[in-house]
Every structure is written in structure tokens, then in C-alpha cells.
Design a protein around this motif. Structure first.
Motif, PDB file in Angstrom:
ATOM      1  N   ILE A 153       0.836  -1.198   0.000  1.00 19.10           N
ATOM      2  CA  ILE A 153       0.000   0.000   0.000  1.00 19.10           C
ATOM      3  C   ILE A 153       0.871   1.248   0.000  1.00 19.10           C
ATOM      4  O   ILE A 153       0.599   2.225  -0.705  1.00 19.10           O
ATOM      5  N   ARG A 154       1.948   1.208   0.777  1.00 18.58           N
ATOM      6  CA  ARG A 154       2.873   2.348   0.807  1.00 18.58           C
ATOM      7  C   ARG A 154       3.548   2.533  -0.548  1.00 18.58           C
ATOM      8  O   ARG A 154       3.774   3.659  -1.001  1.00 18.58           O
ATOM      9  N   ALA A 155       3.878   1.425  -1.215  1.00 15.14           N
ATOM     10  CA  ALA A 155       4.489   1.518  -2.547  1.00 15.14           C
ATOM     11  C   ALA A 155       3.524   2.162  -3.532  1.00 15.14           C
ATOM     12  O   ALA A 155       3.917   3.001  -4.358  1.00 15.14           O
TER      13      ALA A 155
ATOM     14  N   LEU B 215       4.287   5.612  -5.538  1.00 15.26           N
ATOM     15  CA  LEU B 215       4.318   5.693  -7.001  1.00 15.26           C
ATOM     16  C   LEU B 215       3.321   6.726  -7.513  1.00 15.26           C
ATOM     17  O   LEU B 215       3.616   7.461  -8.470  1.00 15.26           O
ATOM     18  N   VAL B 216       2.142   6.812  -6.902  1.00 12.69           N
ATOM     19  CA  VAL B 216       1.149   7.799  -7.342  1.00 12.69           C
ATOM     20  C   VAL B 216       1.642   9.221  -7.074  1.00 12.69           C
ATOM     21  O   VAL B 216       1.538  10.101  -7.936  1.00 12.69           O
ATOM     22  N   ILE B 217       2.197   9.448  -5.891  1.00 11.94           N
ATOM     23  CA  ILE B 217       2.664  10.788  -5.547  1.00 11.94           C
ATOM     24  C   ILE B 217       3.849  11.195  -6.414  1.00 11.94           C
ATOM     25  O   ILE B 217       3.924  12.330  -6.907  1.00 11.94           O
ATOM     26  N   VAL B 218       4.772  10.288  -6.625  1.00 10.58           N
ATOM     27  CA  VAL B 218       5.906  10.569  -7.510  1.00 10.58           C
ATOM     28  C   VAL B 218       5.407  10.810  -8.932  1.00 10.58           C
ATOM     29  O   VAL B 218       5.851  11.742  -9.616  1.00 10.58           O
TER      30      VAL B 218
ATOM     31  N   VAL C  64      -7.415   7.561  -4.699  1.00  6.79           N
ATOM     32  CA  VAL C  64      -8.452   8.002  -5.635  1.00  6.79           C
ATOM     33  C   VAL C  64      -8.528   9.534  -5.627  1.00  6.79           C
ATOM     34  O   VAL C  64      -8.672  10.174  -6.680  1.00  6.79           O
ATOM     35  N   GLY C  65      -8.407  10.102  -4.429  1.00  6.56           N
ATOM     36  CA  GLY C  65      -8.390  11.557  -4.328  1.00  6.56           C
ATOM     37  C   GLY C  65      -7.236  12.167  -5.093  1.00  6.56           C
ATOM     38  O   GLY C  65      -7.373  13.222  -5.721  1.00  6.56           O
ATOM     39  N   LEU C  66      -6.079  11.506  -5.037  1.00  6.04           N
ATOM     40  CA  LEU C  66      -4.929  11.986  -5.805  1.00  6.04           C
ATOM     41  C   LEU C  66      -5.214  11.926  -7.297  1.00  6.04           C
ATOM     42  O   LEU C  66      -4.769  12.792  -8.070  1.00  6.04           O
TER      43      LEU C  66
END
Length: 206
Positions: free
Chosen positions: A18-20, A24-27, A164-166
Motif C-alpha cells: 500500500i505504501r508503494a 508511485l502515485v505521488i511521484v 483516488v483523491g490523488l
């Protein structure tokens, strides 16, 4: 190298999955904003804070709460060992390198605008750090080795809602704001909620 204890992790996935996904989404969102052609729009403050918090946590977690290459356990998201870290480095280095080579003046202007955004949201680091520390405290209460499975899964699902918000944030900034010709779309409450939820999860899984 000692193996991590064999136990169930959130949603039955390998430790750190989940952290990965969050990382990946934030990056990916940060890189998308960096390489957007002709854009001097600032990187949102919450993304900057989360990027540093999450990268530091994720890389430090290997061998403690995330399996190492030689531990015998599956790597996050069942990907080859080390692939998530490689993707992070390649994506960030590639985005910064491409923007500096194609539009160095725009890149500098974007960095300056991002620093100004940090100044107008002084409460945001308090929210993110506070949520992270609340997660750390909760982890201390429920324990690291055998937390309730329902609690792990509930936290994971809530954090996935933040992903999902991201995604919604990505559409707003890269599509909607562009079509409306809005140079900088401020969503401080939304950003504080997303940042707090994600920071809490990383603190709780530390």
C-alpha cells in the motif's frame, strides 16, 4: 540478513504494498506536473511535503517493515525486488532532467512559484506531521507485530481512497485547470485532508 516474521499484511498483500502504491502515485503526479509543457504552475505544497516524508520513510523501511531482496519474502506489489525504488529514481531524475533540458527558465520559475506556495500554507506541515505522529502513536498502542487484521484492512482501504483523491487531483490540475486557463488552482482543505490521511497511514505503518 534476518527475514521478516511471517504474518499477514494489509489486504493480504506483501509488506509495503500500500505504501508503494502511494509512493508511485505521488511521484507520478509530481513528475506529471514537472513535465507539463510550458507550465510554470507551482507544485502543490502538500505534494512537496508528502514527497519528502514518503521517500524518506519508504527507503528507510526496507529490512524493518518492508522485505529486503534476500529476506525470502515477496516484495511490495509482487514486483521484482528493488523495482519500486528504481522506478522512483528514474521517474524523478527523468522528469527533472527533461524539464531542465527543454525549458530551464520555466523550471526555475516553477520552483520559485512552488516555494511561494509553501509560504501561503504555513499550517500544512503541522497537519501532515501531526497526522504522521498520530499514526506512530496508534501503532505503539496496537503493536507492530500482530495488529488486528480488520484494523490493517480498514486503514488500507481508507488510504486507497486517498489515492483516488490523488487521481481526482491529477485530473483537476492537468485537465480542468488547463482548459479553464487557471494558472494555479488552490484547494487547501482538500489538500490538507489528503495529506493528513496519507501521512497518518505512513506513520501507522512505520
Amino acid at each position: 540478513m534476518n527475514a521478516l516474521p511471517i504474518r499477514r499484511h494489509a489486504l493480504g498483500l506483501p509488506a509495503g504494498s500500500i505504501r508503494a502504491a502511494h509512493t508511485l502515485v505521488i511521484v507520478g503526479l509530481t513528475c506529471a506536473l514537472l513535465v507539463k509543457p510550458g507550465s510554470a504552475a507551482p507544485i502543490p505544497a502538500y505534494l512537496i511535503y508528502l514527497l519528502f516524508l514518503i521517500l524518506g520513510h519508504y527507503f528507510a523501511s526496507h529490512g524493518t517493515t518492508i522485505a529486503t531482496r534476500n529476506s525470502g519474502h515477496a516484495s511490495p506489489l509482487h514486483l521484482p525486488a528493488g523495482s519500486v525504488r528504481l522506478l522512483i529514481i528514474v521517474a524523478l531524475a527523468g522528469a527533472v532532467g527533461w524539464r531542465m533540458s527543454q525549458d530551464p527558465e520555466g523550471f526555475i520559475e516553477q520552483l520559485a512559484a512552488s516555494l511561494r506556495v509553501l509560504e501561503v500554507q504555513p499550517y500544512l506541515p503541522i497537519v501532515i506531521l501531526g497526522a504522521f505522529l498520530v499514526g506512530v502513536v496508534l501503532r505503539g498502542i496496537v503493536g507492530r507485530d500482530n495488529p488486528p487484521q480488520w484494523l490493517q484492512d480498514f486503514e488500507a482501504w481508507v488510504s486507497l481512497l486517498a489515492i483516488v483523491g490523488l487521481g481526482i487531483e491529477t485530473v483537476i490540475r492537468l485537465v480542468v485547470a488547463t482548459s479553464l486557463e487557471i494558472p494555479w488552482l488552490a484547494l487547501p482543505t482538500w489538500e490538507a485532508i489528503l495529506g493528513g490521511v496519507i501521512a497518518f497511514y505512513f506513520g501507522e505503518r512505520s
